[in-house]
Design a protein around this motif. Sequence first.
Motif: not given
Length: 290
Positions: A35-36, A58, A66-67, A70, A242-243
């Motif tokens: 999901l990156e 989430c 969501y973040n 991730k 990426s997160p």
Amino acid sequence: MTRMEIPNRITEKYSKMTKSEKRIADYLMQKKWDLELMSITDLAEQCSVADSTIFRFCKKLGYGGYNDFKIALAKEQGRVLGNSASTEEVDTCMNVTGRDSVQTTGQKLMVLYTAALEQTQELLITGNVEEAARIFTQAERVYCFGQGGSQITAMEAWARFITVSRHFETIQDTHMQVLTASMCTDKDAVWFFSYSGSTKDMVDILGQAKEHKAKVVLVTRYAKSPATQYADVVLLCGSNESPLQSGTIVAKISQLFVIDMVYQEYIRISPEMCETNRDLTSQAMANRLL
């Protein structure tokens, strides 16, 4: 850290999930964990659910959103270099290691920066660059906004354009940004910078701007991010984060490239005004030099 924590949480909560939440769980459990580069809207579209359902999913798993989900997923997938990894190593897309010499580091960074610029050039739609410049030439005021690192980029846009125009402004405080957006008219424009295109402050600011008929030009990485629903023009930037890599220099360079593309088109549309103003600002700065 293992990669099993999130699958275990999903399995534990699965029986209590709604049908929509189970579609998300099924999508993820089919080994689609990467999901990156997916925004919340991208994942919602893949699972045929609403963005709000992703958020609730989430939260049900124990994450803040969501973040947050991730970030936890990225850590489980081993994208962190270990406890000894420096911030600089993470910020350079993890291709630079502590074993690299200065020369090798420079070579790797050059590859990253070049790739980001090339990708941005491919993503930018010529008509959108032209339309953004046209909106700015017609606006009485252009407000350059963002949050966090994106506000620094917004300030770069403001600093670039005030050398040729008096119509550009920036405000750093997000509360003041909302207030300013609420006073916008159809003669104003908001130039908004958001790599993710999905922050809470963004919704408030752009919602106010659109309600009051201001034009919105958005710079973002994701074509289907929540911010795009408020935008009259979307300018996509390259570079993948990426997160765990928020605010990388590589991503900023791609956004600076977008700024300069619009700047050059702005000058092309209004050459006489820009030339006059550039002479004035150049002279003003010359007087400050020794």
